[in-house]
Design an enzyme around this catalytic site. Structure first.
Site, mmCIF file in Angstrom:
data_model
loop_
_atom_site.group_PDB
_atom_site.id
_atom_site.type_symbol
_atom_site.label_atom_id
_atom_site.label_comp_id
_atom_site.label_asym_id
_atom_site.label_seq_id
_atom_site.Cartn_x
_atom_site.Cartn_y
_atom_site.Cartn_z
ATOM 1 N N ASP A 98 0.876 -1.160 0.000
ATOM 2 C CA ASP A 98 0.000 0.000 0.000
ATOM 3 C C ASP A 98 0.918 1.216 0.000
ATOM 4 O O ASP A 98 2.107 1.096 0.311
ATOM 5 C CB ASP A 98 -0.888 -0.031 1.250
ATOM 6 C CG ASP A 98 -1.753 1.203 1.374
ATOM 7 O OD1 ASP A 98 -2.388 1.593 0.377
ATOM 8 O OD2 ASP A 98 -1.791 1.781 2.473
ATOM 9 N N ASP B 281 -0.002 5.128 1.000
ATOM 10 C CA ASP B 281 -0.173 6.082 2.088
ATOM 11 C C ASP B 281 -0.226 5.364 3.434
ATOM 12 O O ASP B 281 -1.044 4.475 3.645
ATOM 13 C CB ASP B 281 -1.449 6.903 1.885
ATOM 14 C CG ASP B 281 -1.418 7.713 0.595
ATOM 15 O OD1 ASP B 281 -0.312 8.077 0.146
ATOM 16 O OD2 ASP B 281 -2.496 7.970 0.029
#
Length: 185
Positions: free
Chosen positions: A11, A13
Site C-alpha cells: 500500500d 499512504d
C-alpha cells in the site's frame, strides 16, 4: 526455507509515505516515512519484485488530479532509484467509495491486475500484501497473498480490529524488509 521469493505488494499512504486524514494532495505533502525508501530499494536489490497497490479516492473527490498523482509517483520512483532500487509497477484506484468499482480495496482488482501483468496466480505463486489498514490486508487475502500489517499510518488502530485471517505485524516497512530479507536469503 522457501527458495522462491514472494512478490511484494505495498500500500502507499501510511506504508511508504506519511498519510493524512485530509489526504496527501500535493507533491510537497508527499513525504516518505523514514526508512521506507531504503527498505523498498533493499527488497528490489535482493531480487524481490515490488509493486504498489493504492486507493486514491482523492482524485474522485476532486482533491488532486491524475497529473498530481503521477507527479507523486514519479517522486517516489526517483527516490527509490536514487537508492539503487526499482518499483516493478504501480496500480491505483482513482474511484470514490461509492463508485462500486472492482479495483478499490478491499476488493482485489488492483492485485488481479498485477497477477495478469505477471501471468501468475497468487494462490500458487507466493505474494505478500503489506498495508496499514484492514482493507489492504483483505484485498491481499482475497487473492491468496500473505498479509503483513505495518504499524505506521493507520496500522496502530488497525491491529485491534477484528480479522478472521492470519497476518504478521511489523513496526514499519523497514522492519518488514529486514524480516523478509532474512527469511528469503
Amino acid at each position: 526455507m522457501p527458495n522462491k521469493k514472494p512478490i511484494i505488494i505495498l500500500d502507499r499512504d501510511g506504508v511508504i509515505n506519511y498519510d493524512s486524514d485530509q489526504y496527501v494532495k500535493t507533491l510537497d505533502e508527499w513525504q516518505p516515512i523514514p526508512g521506507s525508501i531504503k527498505a523498498i530499494a533493499a527488497l528490489s536489490k535482493a531480487g524481490f519484485h515490488v509493486y504498489i497497490a493504492t486507493n486514491q479516492s482523492g482524485v474522485a473527490r476532486g482533491y488532486y488530479t491524475l497529473e498530481i498523482l503521477e507527479q507523486m509517483h514519479q517522486k517516489m520512483i526517483r527516490l527509490i532509484e536514487a537508492e539503487g532500487g526499482k518499483i516493478a509497477g504501480i496500480q491505483y484506484c482513482p474511484h470514490g467509495p461509492d463508485d462500486d468499482c472492482h479495483c478499490r480495496k478491499p476488493k482485489p482488482g488492483m492485485i488481479d491486475a498485477i497477477e495478469k501483468e505477471l501471468g501468475v496466480n497468487f494462490n500458487s505463486v507466493p505474494a505478500i500484501m503489506v498495508g496499514d489498514s484492514k482493507r489492504d490486508l483483505e484485498a491481499g487475502i482475497a487473492r491468496g497473498c500473505q498479509a503483513a500489517l505495518v504499524l505506521t499510518g493507520k496500522g496502530r488502530d488497525t491491529q485491534y480490529k477484528e480479522m478472521n485471517f492470519h497476518f504478521n505485524v511489523f513496526t514499519d516497512l523497514a522492519a518488514f524488509t529486514l524480516d523478509t530479507l532474512f527469511k528469503y536469503q
